[in-house]
Structures are given as structure tokens and as C-alpha cells.
Design a protein around this motif. Sequence first.
Motif, PDB file in Angstrom:
ATOM      1  N   ASP A   1       0.843  -1.198   0.000  1.00 24.25           N
ATOM      2  CA  ASP A   1       0.000   0.000   0.000  1.00 24.25           C
ATOM      3  C   ASP A   1       0.878   1.248   0.000  1.00 24.25           C
ATOM      4  N   ASN A   2       0.248   2.406  -0.170  1.00 22.75           N
ATOM      5  CA  ASN A   2       0.990   3.665  -0.283  1.00 22.75           C
ATOM      6  C   ASN A   2       1.738   4.012   1.001  1.00 22.75           C
ATOM      7  N   VAL A   3       1.140   3.718   2.144  1.00 27.01           N
ATOM      8  CA  VAL A   3       1.781   4.045   3.422  1.00 27.01           C
ATOM      9  C   VAL A   3       3.102   3.298   3.567  1.00 27.01           C
ATOM     10  N   SER A   4       3.085   2.000   3.307  1.00 26.65           N
ATOM     11  CA  SER A   4       4.302   1.192   3.412  1.00 26.65           C
ATOM     12  C   SER A   4       5.339   1.642   2.378  1.00 26.65           C
ATOM     13  N   TYR A   5       4.864   1.919   1.182  1.00 25.72           N
ATOM     14  CA  TYR A   5       5.782   2.344   0.115  1.00 25.72           C
ATOM     15  C   TYR A   5       6.473   3.660   0.485  1.00 25.72           C
ATOM     16  N   GLU A   6       5.700   4.609   0.995  1.00 25.95           N
ATOM     17  CA  GLU A   6       6.277   5.903   1.376  1.00 25.95           C
ATOM     18  C   GLU A   6       7.277   5.742   2.517  1.00 25.95           C
ATOM     19  N   ARG A   7       6.982   4.826   3.448  1.00 20.75           N
ATOM     20  CA  ARG A   7       7.920   4.573   4.552  1.00 20.75           C
ATOM     21  C   ARG A   7       9.266   4.077   4.013  1.00 20.75           C
ATOM     22  N   MET A   8       9.204   3.167   3.067  1.00 18.52           N
ATOM     23  CA  MET A   8      10.431   2.598   2.508  1.00 18.52           C
ATOM     24  C   MET A   8      11.201   3.654   1.699  1.00 18.52           C
ATOM     25  N   ILE A   9      10.491   4.454   0.929  1.00 22.35           N
ATOM     26  CA  ILE A   9      11.133   5.501   0.146  1.00 22.35           C
ATOM     27  C   ILE A   9      11.762   6.545   1.058  1.00 22.35           C
ATOM     28  N   ASP A  10      11.054   6.923   2.119  1.00 24.48           N
ATOM     29  CA  ASP A  10      11.595   7.899   3.073  1.00 24.48           C
ATOM     30  C   ASP A  10      12.881   7.386   3.724  1.00 24.48           C
ATOM     31  N   SER A  11      12.963   6.083   3.936  1.00 28.79           N
ATOM     32  CA  SER A  11      14.165   5.493   4.538  1.00 28.79           C
ATOM     33  C   SER A  11      15.343   5.485   3.556  1.00 28.79           C
ATOM     34  N   LEU A  12      15.039   5.483   2.261  1.00 25.27           N
ATOM     35  CA  LEU A  12      16.088   5.486   1.246  1.00 25.27           C
ATOM     36  C   LEU A  12      16.588   6.898   0.922  1.00 25.27           C
ATOM     37  N   LYS A  13      15.784   7.897   1.207  1.00 23.54           N
ATOM     38  CA  LYS A  13      16.124   9.274   0.816  1.00 23.54           C
ATOM     39  C   LYS A  13      17.441   9.779   1.429  1.00 23.54           C
ATOM     40  N   PRO A  14      17.754   9.472   2.708  1.00 25.49           N
ATOM     41  CA  PRO A  14      19.045   9.938   3.244  1.00 25.49           C
ATOM     42  C   PRO A  14      20.237   9.415   2.453  1.00 25.49           C
ATOM     43  N   GLU A  15      20.170   8.160   2.003  1.00 24.36           N
ATOM     44  CA  GLU A  15      21.262   7.603   1.209  1.00 24.36           C
ATOM     45  C   GLU A  15      21.299   8.248  -0.175  1.00 24.36           C
ATOM     46  N   ALA A  16      20.125   8.526  -0.748  1.00 24.32           N
ATOM     47  CA  ALA A  16      20.074   9.218  -2.036  1.00 24.32           C
ATOM     48  C   ALA A  16      20.676  10.614  -1.906  1.00 24.32           C
ATOM     49  N   GLN A  17      20.412  11.263  -0.778  1.00 22.54           N
ATOM     50  CA  GLN A  17      20.974  12.590  -0.540  1.00 22.54           C
ATOM     51  C   GLN A  17      22.489  12.511  -0.385  1.00 22.54           C
ATOM     52  N   ARG A  18      22.977  11.469   0.265  1.00 23.81           N
ATOM     53  CA  ARG A  18      24.430  11.303   0.412  1.00 23.81           C
ATOM     54  C   ARG A  18      25.091  11.117  -0.950  1.00 23.81           C
ATOM     55  N   ILE A  19      24.486  10.291  -1.809  1.00 29.16           N
ATOM     56  CA  ILE A  19      25.019  10.082  -3.153  1.00 29.16           C
ATOM     57  C   ILE A  19      25.035  11.394  -3.925  1.00 29.16           C
TER      58      ILE A  19
END
Length: 315
Positions: free
Chosen positions: A86-104
Motif C-alpha cells: 500500500d501507499n503508506v508502506s511504500y512511502e515509509r520505505m522511500i523515506d528510509s532510502l532518501k538519506p542515502e540518495a541525498q548522500r550520493i
Amino acid sequence: KEFLQLYSYLSNISPLLAIVVIALLGIFIIYYGILPIIQIILLPTSLGPTRDLSKIDAILEKRVKKLRGNHYLRETNFDFSDIKADNVSYERMIDSLKPEAQRIRKKHVNSVFYGTAISQNGFLDAIMIFSASVNMVKEIFILYNGRVNNKDLFAIAKKVYYSIIIGGSEGIEYATEEVFSKLATDSMKSIPFLDKIFSSLADGFVNAVLLTRISLITENYCTKLYIEKDRELFPRPAFVIETAKDLTKDLLARIKDNMFTLAKEKSESILRKAVNPVTLVLDKSYQTLKVNNPLEYGANILKKSIDRIKIFKKK
């Protein structure tokens, strides 16, 4: 044109030197540009938004399933126990990946800012923008478990191409004003080559903005589920500039400190050291960031080669 100027400049010193430097640049392009492109093409095609509302649920389920095996999420001990399609779970996972994307993003943007500010040559700028863009896009795709389809990949490639072509020329007036407003004070007017330093920093900042835009577009392709129009993938210019400023703020702060230090030194002392004046304010600044980037090695090779060439010519 810039390539011919570089080759002519090197040939005037030594034809052998020109051949060696061009060969090194060729190796750099192959290792940091061509090979990563091949690696991108070989990645599984699984990302990209849809324009069909009826396909959103299928794409969502596919992405959540892919992210369950995400290497970064598992390394950071992400809790998958209550994850659903669902969207809630998907957004949680994407939010957890964003710090690493920002580091890259920060790693490559600061590398391009640093490298293109000191290169003093549009051809070298283009090489560094190209290599940084390709490697950054590859790392973002790997982070999100795949790449977009060939059509979307071509769209991203066009943005990379435009950034290479611009190479620090378009928008230079804004960038000069942006950097100058951050760094310039009355006490700094005593620094020799001040105009040259600010011009080089402006080139670096423009290229940092261009690379920031590429990273944000790539991330939108990897995270958005549905779009009505392509323009939804392209961030607003103001947002891109603010993001680039945030990514480079540590480097700009150190540059400002170094320029205050230079302003206190005697002009004669600075002139003796100024083979490439912008290196006086960038070298220590970049070292303080401790950015772990393979492109840093290549940028340093280019910088040192150019500085040695200028010293040889002076002698």
C-alpha cells in the motif's frame, strides 16, 4: 573548441606531454564514463512512473516486493514486519532510502563543484560532468533496485547531455552573483586574482546546480508511481538551486573562511603561490568535507596535471 585549445596548449609545451595527457583523459572517460553506462544498461528494468491510473496498484505491488530485498534497507535494519503493498508502506520505505540518495547526490555534486572550479577548461568540465552524472545515476538506480525503461533512460541521458553542453556557461551571471553575495566583503578586495577566483567558483556552482537537477529528475523517475505529464518529473528551478546551495553549503562555508584568511595575507605571498588562484581557497575546503568519491581521484589527477603544465610553461 575547448579540446583543441587544450591540445594546442599542451603541444606548445611538448607533443609527448599532449599525447600522454589526452591518453589519460581517454582512460578516465572509459573507466568513469563508458563502463558505468554499460553497467546501467545491464541493470534490471523495473522502475518508472505510469500515466495509466489502472496500473498504479500493479506498479506499487511490484516496487514494494522489490524493496523488500533492498540491500540498503536490510543493512540499516529496516522493519519489514508490517510492510504491505500500500501507499503508506511504500512511502515509509522511500523515506528510509532518501538519506542515502541525498548522500550520493552530495558526494557527486561537491566533486563536480570542486573539480570544475579548478579545471579552467570547458572540455575538462564536460568530462567531469559526464563522469559524475553517469556514476550518480547508476548509484541512484542501484539504490532503488533497478533502472527505468529505455525510453525514460534516454530522457535522463538528454538531461546529462544538456548539462555537458552548457558546462558552466549558461546562467553564469546568476551564479557569479550567488557566490559573490555569499563570499564577498570589503576586506577581500585586497586578494589578487579575486575576479578569477569568483569566476571559477561560479563555474563550479553552475555545474553543481546542473548535476543536482539530473539527480532530482532521476530520483523522481525511481520514486513516483503516477504522473499526468512529463513536466511533473522535472523539479522547479528555484528548488534545484536551493538544493544545490544546501548540498554545497559546507564547502562554501570553508571557502569563505579560507578567503578571510587570504585577505589577511600579504599580496606578495599569495602571488608566489598562485599557479591556479582558485586552488588557494578550494584545496583545504574540499579536504574538510571528507567526501568518499572515486571521482575525486580523477579530478585531483586532472588538477595536478594542469597545475604542473602551467608551472612548466612558466619556467
